[in-house]
Write a protein that holds these residues in place. Structure first.
Motif, PDB file in Angstrom:
ATOM      1  N   ASN A  10      12.176  -6.986  -2.284  1.00 19.93           N
ATOM      2  CA  ASN A  10      10.724  -6.974  -2.555  1.00 19.93           C
ATOM      3  C   ASN A  10       9.982  -6.648  -1.246  1.00 19.93           C
ATOM      4  O   ASN A  10      10.611  -6.570  -0.177  1.00 19.93           O
ATOM      5  CB  ASN A  10      10.267  -8.332  -3.135  1.00 19.93           C
ATOM      6  CG  ASN A  10      10.689  -9.505  -2.251  1.00 19.93           C
ATOM      7  OD1 ASN A  10      10.555  -9.426  -1.035  1.00 19.93           O
ATOM      8  ND2 ASN A  10      11.202 -10.565  -2.860  1.00 19.93           N
ATOM      9  N   PRO A  11       8.675  -6.443  -1.302  1.00 21.63           N
ATOM     10  CA  PRO A  11       7.934  -6.112  -0.080  1.00 21.63           C
ATOM     11  C   PRO A  11       8.099  -7.154   1.023  1.00 21.63           C
ATOM     12  O   PRO A  11       8.120  -6.810   2.204  1.00 21.63           O
ATOM     13  CB  PRO A  11       6.482  -6.041  -0.570  1.00 21.63           C
ATOM     14  CG  PRO A  11       6.594  -5.606  -1.984  1.00 21.63           C
ATOM     15  CD  PRO A  11       7.828  -6.307  -2.509  1.00 21.63           C
ATOM     16  N   GLU A  12       8.246  -8.406   0.637  1.00 18.83           N
ATOM     17  CA  GLU A  12       8.399  -9.464   1.642  1.00 18.83           C
ATOM     18  C   GLU A  12       9.695  -9.261   2.429  1.00 18.83           C
ATOM     19  O   GLU A  12       9.695  -9.257   3.665  1.00 18.83           O
ATOM     20  CB  GLU A  12       8.415 -10.830   0.946  1.00 18.83           C
ATOM     21  CG  GLU A  12       8.539 -11.983   1.923  1.00 18.83           C
ATOM     22  CD  GLU A  12       8.710 -13.334   1.220  1.00 18.83           C
ATOM     23  OE1 GLU A  12       9.009 -13.356   0.015  1.00 18.83           O
ATOM     24  OE2 GLU A  12       8.566 -14.349   1.897  1.00 18.83           O
ATOM     25  N   ASP A  69       0.837  -1.217   0.000  1.00 17.89           N
ATOM     26  CA  ASP A  69       0.000   0.000   0.000  1.00 17.89           C
ATOM     27  C   ASP A  69       0.864   1.256   0.000  1.00 17.89           C
ATOM     28  O   ASP A  69       0.558   2.239  -0.687  1.00 17.89           O
ATOM     29  CB  ASP A  69      -0.930   0.004   1.223  1.00 17.89           C
ATOM     30  CG  ASP A  69      -2.052  -1.022   1.088  1.00 17.89           C
ATOM     31  OD1 ASP A  69      -2.302  -1.474  -0.047  1.00 17.89           O
ATOM     32  OD2 ASP A  69      -2.655  -1.371   2.125  1.00 17.89           O
ATOM     33  N   ILE A  70       1.964   1.224   0.791  1.00 21.96           N
ATOM     34  CA  ILE A  70       2.855   2.380   0.830  1.00 21.96           C
ATOM     35  C   ILE A  70       3.508   2.580  -0.548  1.00 21.96           C
ATOM     36  O   ILE A  70       3.587   3.702  -1.057  1.00 21.96           O
ATOM     37  CB  ILE A  70       3.943   2.213   1.925  1.00 21.96           C
ATOM     38  CG1 ILE A  70       3.303   2.244   3.319  1.00 21.96           C
ATOM     39  CG2 ILE A  70       5.001   3.311   1.814  1.00 21.96           C
ATOM     40  CD1 ILE A  70       4.244   1.875   4.455  1.00 21.96           C
ATOM     41  N   LYS A 102       0.624   5.142  -9.683  1.00 23.81           N
ATOM     42  CA  LYS A 102       1.068   4.693 -11.016  1.00 23.81           C
ATOM     43  C   LYS A 102       1.284   3.184 -10.991  1.00 23.81           C
ATOM     44  O   LYS A 102       1.166   2.510 -12.008  1.00 23.81           O
ATOM     45  CB  LYS A 102       2.368   5.406 -11.401  1.00 23.81           C
ATOM     46  CG  LYS A 102       2.160   6.853 -11.827  1.00 23.81           C
ATOM     47  CD  LYS A 102       3.476   7.528 -12.135  1.00 23.81           C
ATOM     48  CE  LYS A 102       3.285   9.028 -12.193  1.00 23.81           C
ATOM     49  NZ  LYS A 102       4.468   9.769 -11.773  1.00 23.81           N
ATOM     50  N   ILE A 103       1.654   2.666  -9.819  1.00 25.73           N
ATOM     51  CA  ILE A 103       1.780   1.215  -9.661  1.00 25.73           C
ATOM     52  C   ILE A 103       0.411   0.681  -9.245  1.00 25.73           C
ATOM     53  O   ILE A 103      -0.211   1.196  -8.313  1.00 25.73           O
ATOM     54  CB  ILE A 103       2.855   0.872  -8.598  1.00 25.73           C
ATOM     55  CG1 ILE A 103       4.232   1.349  -9.079  1.00 25.73           C
ATOM     56  CG2 ILE A 103       2.869  -0.615  -8.302  1.00 25.73           C
ATOM     57  CD1 ILE A 103       5.322   1.249  -8.028  1.00 25.73           C
ATOM     58  N   LYS A 104      -0.063  -0.295  -9.983  1.00 26.86           N
ATOM     59  CA  LYS A 104      -1.391  -0.844  -9.692  1.00 26.86           C
ATOM     60  C   LYS A 104      -1.277  -2.111  -8.845  1.00 26.86           C
ATOM     61  O   LYS A 104      -0.371  -2.924  -9.046  1.00 26.86           O
ATOM     62  CB  LYS A 104      -2.120  -1.191 -10.999  1.00 26.86           C
ATOM     63  CG  LYS A 104      -2.297   0.003 -11.919  1.00 26.86           C
ATOM     64  CD  LYS A 104      -3.269   1.016 -11.311  1.00 26.86           C
ATOM     65  CE  LYS A 104      -3.352   2.273 -12.171  1.00 26.86           C
ATOM     66  NZ  LYS A 104      -3.858   3.441 -11.435  1.00 26.86           N
ATOM     67  N   LYS A 105      -2.202  -2.256  -7.920  1.00 31.71           N
ATOM     68  CA  LYS A 105      -2.152  -3.359  -6.974  1.00 31.71           C
ATOM     69  C   LYS A 105      -2.174  -4.718  -7.699  1.00 31.71           C
ATOM     70  O   LYS A 105      -1.483  -5.664  -7.284  1.00 31.71           O
ATOM     71  CB  LYS A 105      -3.326  -3.279  -6.002  1.00 31.71           C
ATOM     72  CG  LYS A 105      -3.088  -4.060  -4.730  1.00 31.71           C
ATOM     73  CD  LYS A 105      -3.966  -3.563  -3.596  1.00 31.71           C
ATOM     74  CE  LYS A 105      -3.483  -4.157  -2.274  1.00 31.71           C
ATOM     75  NZ  LYS A 105      -4.125  -3.568  -1.122  1.00 31.71           N
TER      76      LYS A 105
END
Lengths: 95, 228
Positions: free
Chosen positions: A77-79, A9-10, A18-21
């Protein structure tokens, strides 16, 4: 503590949507040739995470030697970012 | 709010006072204790010290518009006779300390949405001044670092520039005699001695809203007649 979804989300917020979920998940690259993030976005992400850390009472260090390591970057990556964020949180809370 | 390192003595003190006279809120940072209001003790060679200072400033919750890095040391020595500890102290303070300060404090300006960073170089870089090899090397590093940082921070609407004074009457030039000062002045386009106010005039120019396009530059006080 932070979840991978919160980091996503951040990331989306920092990118001005611009980045889509649907195109971004916990294994998507944050840095490197396949990243959809530029350096501007990366710094904004770091600052957003610093603010999040302040809210929950610890200091998030995004300038560690490990941060930009190609093999084990916390920004892979987010992880990986969530793991590092939570690790720093636990370490500081247990001091 | 404007952060001035080295703000309790010499040129940094003058710049901090002048900014306050112009109604800017100034945070002075220096190694030495001081009675100045809004002063924080911090050794810029110490990364952890800087991180703590960063947190103190961030916790104030006020937007930081500019960082002016005046903290620095000088030492006149021939390259081959400069003691190891002097080499390390000059590089650690002038180059590494400046890099640390820029890196640690830049996010404060990023949060403000726009701003200015001013680092200090010296005429000794452009004229390759004999007897100041290590000092010049440290400041040449500052110039190059500033130019690269200017590129990296451009998207954040932050400009990064250097001011390169000639001999200004501060403790930094106490090891330079009058003949040497005259020789240095010959390398300026305007061959006269400039003072603290002249340097502050350039600071004001860079801080001005009209200077948002000036970045990655070195401003030589009196003009640079050197090889670059």
């Amino acid at each position: 503590m932070i979840t991978e979804d919160e980091i996503i989300d951040i990331v989306i917020s920092v990118s001005d949507n611009k980045i889509k979920k649907e195109n971004f998940n916990s294994n998507s690259n944050l840095v490197g040739p396949n990243s959809i993030f530029d350096s501007l976005g990366l710094v904004q992400l770091c600052i957003a995470l610093e603010d999040k850390a302040s809210e929950i009472g610890f200091e998030f260090d995004w300038k560690s030697e490990k941060a930009m390591s190609t093999m084990s970057s916390i920004f892979k990556n987010p992880e990986s970012l969530a793991i590092e964020f939570n690790k720093q949180f636990s370490e500081q809370k247990n001091k | 709010m404007i952060i001035v390192t080295g703000g309790s003595s010499g040129l940094g003190k003058f710049i901090a006072q002048s900014l306050e006279n112009d109604n800017h809120k100034v945070i002075r940072i220096s190694r030495r204790s001081s009675n100045f209001e809004n002063h924080l003790n911090c050794d810029i060679r110490n990364y952890e010290d800087l991180r703590k200072t960063y947190k103190k400033i961030k916790d104030l919750g006020e937007p930081v518009f500019a960082l002016i890095n005046c903290a620095g040391i000088a030492s006149m020595n021939l390259a081959l006779t400069t003691p190891k500890n002097v080499i390390e102290n000059i590089i650690n303070t002038n180059l590494i300390g400046t890099i640390y300060t820029n890196q640690v404090f830049a996010p404060l300006i990023i949060r403000s949405g726009k701003g200015r960073i001013i680092n200090f170089s010296t005429i000794a870089v452009s004229i390759a001044l004999e007897g100041e090899s290590v000092y010049s090397a440290s400041k040449a590093g500052v110039e190059c670092f500033s130019k690269v940082l200017a590129k990296e921070l451009a998207n954040f609407k932050i400009t990064v520039n250097c001011i390169a004074p000639g001999p200004i009457r501060t403790n930094l030039i106490r090891g330079i005699n009058e003949v040497q000062i005259k020789n240095i002045l010959k390398n300026q386009i305007i061959k006269k001695e400039f003072n603290h106010q002249d340097v502050f005039d350039i600071v004001k120019l860079i801080l001005s809203p009209d200077s948002s396009s000036l970045t990655g530059m070195v401003f030589p006080v009196g003009g640079n007649n050197g090889f670059r």
